[in-house]
Enzyme design. Structure first.
Site, mmCIF file in Angstrom:
data_model
loop_
_atom_site.group_PDB
_atom_site.id
_atom_site.type_symbol
_atom_site.label_atom_id
_atom_site.label_comp_id
_atom_site.label_asym_id
_atom_site.label_seq_id
_atom_site.Cartn_x
_atom_site.Cartn_y
_atom_site.Cartn_z
ATOM 1 N NE ARG A 90 -3.414 2.279 2.813
ATOM 2 C CZ ARG A 90 -3.190 3.149 3.798
ATOM 3 N NH1 ARG A 90 -2.297 2.893 4.727
ATOM 4 N NH2 ARG A 90 -3.872 4.270 3.877
ATOM 5 C CG HIS B 25 -1.001 8.850 3.317
ATOM 6 N ND1 HIS B 25 -1.175 7.492 3.531
ATOM 7 C CD2 HIS B 25 -0.648 9.347 4.528
ATOM 8 C CE1 HIS B 25 -0.939 7.201 4.798
ATOM 9 N NE2 HIS B 25 -0.605 8.308 5.430
ATOM 10 C CD GLU C 215 -5.005 7.565 9.550
ATOM 11 O OE1 GLU C 215 -4.508 8.618 9.977
ATOM 12 O OE2 GLU C 215 -4.686 6.443 9.985
ATOM 13 C CG ASN D 16 -5.247 3.342 8.431
ATOM 14 O OD1 ASN D 16 -5.333 2.342 7.722
ATOM 15 N ND2 ASN D 16 -4.792 4.500 7.982
ATOM 16 C CE1 TYR E 119 -0.266 2.554 13.656
ATOM 17 C CE2 TYR E 119 -2.178 3.679 12.760
ATOM 18 C CZ TYR E 119 -0.927 3.129 12.595
ATOM 19 O OH TYR E 119 -0.335 3.137 11.352
ATOM 20 C CD GLU F 87 -1.701 3.848 8.154
ATOM 21 O OE1 GLU F 87 -1.525 4.293 9.316
ATOM 22 O OE2 GLU F 87 -1.795 4.564 7.156
HETATM 23 C C1 FCB Z 1 -1.425 7.100 10.596
HETATM 24 C C2 FCB Z 1 -0.942 7.618 9.259
HETATM 25 C C3 FCB Z 1 0.401 7.069 8.845
HETATM 26 C C4 FCB Z 1 1.348 6.954 10.012
HETATM 27 C C5 FCB Z 1 0.697 6.259 11.179
HETATM 28 C C6 FCB Z 1 1.594 6.072 12.369
HETATM 29 O O1 FCB Z 1 -2.357 7.985 11.140
HETATM 30 O O2 FCB Z 1 -1.861 7.296 8.254
HETATM 31 O O3 FCB Z 1 0.898 7.850 7.808
HETATM 32 O O4 FCB Z 1 1.817 8.190 10.347
HETATM 33 O O5 FCB Z 1 -0.451 6.957 11.569
#
Ligand code: FCB
Length: 458
Positions: free
Chosen positions: A96, A140, A185, A309, A311, A362
């Site tokens: 990607r 992006h 995002e 995405n 985290y 992500e």
């Molecule tokens: C996301 C972004 C990516 C990277 C990660 C850690 O929000 O899409 O580019 O910075 O965080």
């Protein structure tokens, strides 16, 4: 003798349990990593590329930690053949990456730049040569500065220009690229870029940010229409959202639970509702100010896939929440490690929004890595983080919610926006002084897992 026999027996039991408790991913599961143009390419002013808002922002003193810029980054503009060969060696079947709009169209409207267009031809061909499916993101975060100068995403005209650029990319690369993402995002662009000013273009205007969020969705819809019209053969059009699930601090507390529900409906609903249902959550439309009659119809285009995405979770409570929580661990970004929330999130989206085709586009962690005397990078925490999340993806699929791929962020350490090079997310280490790449332990584990196409659930 007896001891030897017992440990032999133990080993057999462990192996049997592992075998029994393993999960085989679907045979067409996408194993990949992600990067984005500004974070890896460098060559910020080469071969006719125009200035982007991130060039301008990082060149402005005080905006990025330690004055870092993406001017050289990972030098991927020149090293992409080696980087893609490395991706192949890591057994990845998907990659990607994003196209830099100002590289292919310096002012964001008008003339296209032949050398910029050629570059992505080469990247795509290199992917295919290595047996890697390209997943292309059109935006992006690196808006052409010339468009910011006319109001950026606050100006509805920019949506039109984006649709023209998107159609051009599909015309040019659509013969070889099936998977297309309009935006990465949009929340980050709107909130970090236009509300709290932490990201480019560094504006701080709550009302403007609400309009920007809407215009990004509108641009998505307009681009989706234009891309499908431009495509000579069928393409899949999707969008990538960062949605963290909001969880109550105390699951037994009705107030906390209500707060979590409200946050889900407002925050995630602000993107999912218009995209999937052609509506905004109650009260949301009023914030936008400039909502035209057909906007929601345009936004509500068929989505061939949705990228998530992920985290960390969001935690809410009626009382104050003090991080760090005693029993939680955190990455170097200060993000709490909560792998189970990924399954909750994916399941909820799938059930509430018409069973979209889902990818985890992500997921990853930033930890400070040290290179051993023998050159090895033992990044156990990152490995554990990725393994825990891959397991959750497996459990999600097992529970009946299909997930079509997992992309670790990132292929290699890179320019982490306002944090510059101080945060490393790669499964491959980059020595920025020499540009040497070294596969970390997490990368080795990921390569092995992708190769076996299975994970052990113990
Ligand atoms: C996301 C972004 C990516 C990277 C990660 C850690 O929000 O899409 O580019 O910075 O965080």
């Amino acid at each position: 003798m007896f001891h030897r026999f017992m440990s032999y027996l133990q080993e057999i039991v462990i192996r049997a349990m592992r075998h029994y408790n393993r999960f085989d991913f679907p045979s067409d599961f996408a194993w990949g990593t992600g990067t984005s143009a500004y974070q890896v390419e460098g060559a910020w002013d080469k071969d006719g590329k125009g200035e982007s808002i991130w060039d301008r922002f990082s060149h402005t003193p005080g905006k990025v930690k330690d004055g870092d810029t993406g001017d050289f980054a990972c030098d991927h503009y020149y090293r992409y053949p080696d980087d893609l060969l490395l991706a192949k060696k890591l057994n990845l079947n998907s990659y990607r990456f994003s196209i830099s709009w100002p590289r292919v169209q310096p002012d964001g409207r008008g003339e296209f730049n032949p050398k910029g267009l050629d570059f992505y031809d080469r990247v795509i061909d290199e992917c295919l040569k290595n047996g890697i499916t390209p997943f292309v993101t059109l935006y992006h975060w690196d808006l052409p500065q010339a468009l910011e100068d006319i109001g950026g995403w606050g100006n509805r005209d920019v949506c039109k220009y984006f649709a023209v650029y998107a159609a051009k990319c599909v015309e040019r690369y659509g013969d070889r690229v099936k998977f297309w993402t309009t935006f990465n995002e949009p929340w980050c662009t709107s909130f970090l870029g236009y509300e709290n000013g932490y990201h480019a273009p560094g504006k701080k205007d709550v009302q403007l940010a609400a309009r920007v969020a809407h215009n990004l969705l509108l641009a998505h819809g307009m681009a989706a229409i234009a891309m499908r019209t431009a495509a000579a053969k069928p393409i899949d059009v999707g969008i990538v959202l960062n949605l963290s699930i909001t969880e109550p601090m105390n699951a037994g507390d009705a107030n906390d639970c209500n707060l979590a529900e409200t946050a889900w409906r407002r925050e995630c609903g602000a993107y999912l509702d218009p995209l999937f249902r052609g509506t905004y959550p109650a009260d949301h439309a009023a914030k936008i100010g400039d909502l035209h009659d057909d906007d929601l119809k345009v936004i509500n285009q068929k989505l061939d896939f949705l990228g998530i995405n992920f985290y960390s979770r969001n935690l809410v409570s009626k009382s104050e929440i003090k991080h760090p929580l005693p029993n939680s661990s955190y990455t170097d970004m200060g993000w709490e490690v909560t792998p189970w929330s990924l399954r909750t999130l994916l399941t909820r989206i799938y059930n509430e929004y018409d069973k979209p085709k889902l990818y985890v586009t992500e997921n990853g962690a930033s930890y400070d890595d040290t290179v051993d005397a023998d050159g090895r990078i033992v990044d156990t925490k990152r490995l554990d983080y990725i393994r825990a999340h891959v397991k959750e993806v497996a459990l999600t699929i097992k529970s009946g919610v299909p997930i079509h791929g997992y992309f670790a962020w990132s292929l290699m350490d890179n320019f982490e926006w306002a944090e510059g090079y101080s945060r490393r997310f790669g499964i491959v280490h980059v020595d920025f002084a020499t540009q040497k790449r070294t596969v970390k332990d997490s990368g080795r584990w990921f390569a092995e897992t992708a190769n076996r196409n299975r994970v052990c659930l113990n």
